[in-house]
Design a protein around this motif. Structure first.
Motif, PDB file in Angstrom:
ATOM      1  N   LYS A 273       0.894  -1.333   0.094  1.00 37.53           N
ATOM      2  CA  LYS A 273      -0.030  -0.145   0.003  1.00 37.53           C
ATOM      3  C   LYS A 273       0.714   1.282  -0.031  1.00 37.53           C
ATOM      4  N   VAL A 274       2.059   1.154  -0.652  1.00 35.95           N
ATOM      5  CA  VAL A 274       2.955   2.227  -0.688  1.00 35.95           C
ATOM      6  C   VAL A 274       3.132   3.036   0.671  1.00 35.95           C
ATOM      7  N   ARG A 275       3.565   1.990   1.462  1.00 35.55           N
ATOM      8  CA  ARG A 275       4.105   2.469   2.998  1.00 35.55           C
ATOM      9  C   ARG A 275       5.446   2.591   2.996  1.00 35.55           C
ATOM     10  N   ALA A 276       6.040   1.603   2.520  1.00 38.51           N
ATOM     11  CA  ALA A 276       7.657   1.536   2.766  1.00 38.51           C
ATOM     12  C   ALA A 276       8.547   2.652   2.398  1.00 38.51           C
ATOM     13  N   PRO A 277       8.491   3.405   1.245  1.00 30.87           N
ATOM     14  CA  PRO A 277       9.288   4.634   0.922  1.00 30.87           C
ATOM     15  C   PRO A 277       8.971   5.590   1.848  1.00 30.87           C
ATOM     16  N   TYR A 278       7.652   5.756   2.158  1.00 29.24           N
ATOM     17  CA  TYR A 278       7.475   6.803   3.054  1.00 29.24           C
ATOM     18  C   TYR A 278       8.018   6.631   4.711  1.00 29.24           C
ATOM     19  N   ASP A 279       7.761   5.413   5.185  1.00 28.05           N
ATOM     20  CA  ASP A 279       8.151   4.889   6.488  1.00 28.05           C
ATOM     21  C   ASP A 279       9.766   5.156   6.439  1.00 28.05           C
ATOM     22  N   ALA A 280      10.276   4.771   5.388  1.00 28.93           N
ATOM     23  CA  ALA A 280      11.917   4.854   5.516  1.00 28.93           C
ATOM     24  C   ALA A 280      12.205   6.295   5.506  1.00 28.93           C
ATOM     25  N   ARG A 281      11.676   7.091   4.669  1.00 27.75           N
ATOM     26  CA  ARG A 281      11.905   8.659   4.860  1.00 27.75           C
ATOM     27  C   ARG A 281      11.840   9.085   6.388  1.00 27.75           C
ATOM     28  N   ARG A 282      10.595   8.594   6.903  1.00 27.43           N
ATOM     29  CA  ARG A 282      10.465   8.938   8.342  1.00 27.43           C
ATOM     30  C   ARG A 282      11.215   8.888   9.417  1.00 27.43           C
ATOM     31  N   LEU A 283      11.689   7.471   9.301  1.00 27.95           N
ATOM     32  CA  LEU A 283      12.640   6.838  10.203  1.00 27.95           C
ATOM     33  C   LEU A 283      14.238   7.592   9.910  1.00 27.95           C
TER      34      LEU A 283
END
Length: 305
Positions: A273-283
């Protein structure tokens, strides 16, 4: 000083287009974009089939100078052969071109299926076969099948060691014998967050730690809340300074060898659900590692793509 790498598992996903990837971005330039939004990517195409030297070289050249890849080893070795008679398949993997990544080659990930139980003799043989250095990987590659012997094996680039990480998914691995084997061979045990589906272990078995975040509540699809990402940031900071969280999920009583620091490789695999790149950016932002990276997903970075 420890090195902390945070990124994504794979980068070529159709749902990411016109969302994480800008409208109009050619598919051939997706890696160039993604590698400027995170500082590491896990190559997972190598899990499904052998890649080529040309492909690895192109990936190397499409990414920034200080970028690092990890490479997922073939399922033919881990899932099909299940570590039986793997000398030639392993040689074929190292002859397939991953050494052409050069200084951008990070850890090699060996993932095992949920149905595979711990067999001490088989795993001891497997760990002994793993090339622990660049030179050993070259020697291994030269034992490849005839059809791959035309591939050029790069000369050692001055690096003395190759890193390996193992991800397991069966409860039989929750034993002293397995952890001791990994420590003996300095192979990292993957900390895998799988929404409770498979074992979650935080044992330190090498001088680096490898994390795979598959989803906080729902495997491969759910994102991570700000609180969850902050928790991961705190654990990563603790591990990177050589420590271990007080509430770590451990198997063995004997403490790991004390270290002043550990390198960290962390990959988000919640891509459905297109979560991975945004979560990586936030971390990365939580860890203060977003400086110099492309900060606006969905917007082309200030470079010619």
């Amino acid at each position: 000083m420890s090195q902390i790498r945070v990124g994504i598992s794979g980068w070529r996903y159709a749902p990411w287009r016109k969302d994480f990837y800008p409208v109009g971005l050619p598919q051939a330039r997706e890696l160039a974009f993604a590698s400027r939004a995170v500082n590491s990517i896990e190559i997972n195409g190598s899990f499904y089939s052998l890649q080529t030297p040309e492909r690895y070289a192109n990936w190397r050249d499409d990414t920034p100078d200080d970028f690092v890849f990890s490479v997922k080893a073939p399922r033919y070795i881990t899932h099909v052969r299940r570590l039986k008679e793997i000398e030639e398949p392993m040689a074929n993997f190292f002859a397939s071109g991953l050494l052409d990544l050069g200084d951008k080659l990070g850890p090699i990930l060996w993932q095992f299926p949920p149905s595979m139980k711990f067999d001490e003799e088989r795993f001891a043989h497997f760990l002994q076969l793993l090339p622990a250095s660049w030179t050993a990987a070259g020697r291994c590659a030269r034992q490849c099948a005839e059809g791959l012997k035309h591939n050029r094996i790069p000369r050692p680039n001055g690096r003395s060691r190759l890193r390996h990480a193992v991800e397991v998914r069966h409860d039989s691995f929750l034993c002293d014998a397995f952890i001791n084997l990994l420590r003996k061979h300095k192979v990292a045990l993957v900390v895998a967050d799988t929404a409770g589906k498979w074992p979650y272990i935080e044992e330190l078995t090498s001088d680096f730690l490898y994390l795979r975040l598959h989803g906080d509540a729902e495997l491969y699809s759910s994102g991570y809340t700000p609180a969850a990402l902050q928790r991961w940031a705190k654990r990563i900071e603790k591990w990177s300074h050589g420590g271990q969280p007080a509430d770590a999920h451990r198997v063995i009583k004997r403490a790991p060898t004390p270290r002043k620091s550990r390198d960290i490789y962390c990959y988000f695999d919640n891509d459905l659900k297109v979560r991975a790149p945004y979560d990586a950016r936030r971390l990365l932002d939580s860890l203060g590692l977003d400086k110099g990276l492309q900060t606006e997903p969905g917007v082309a970075p200030a470079m010619e793509l």
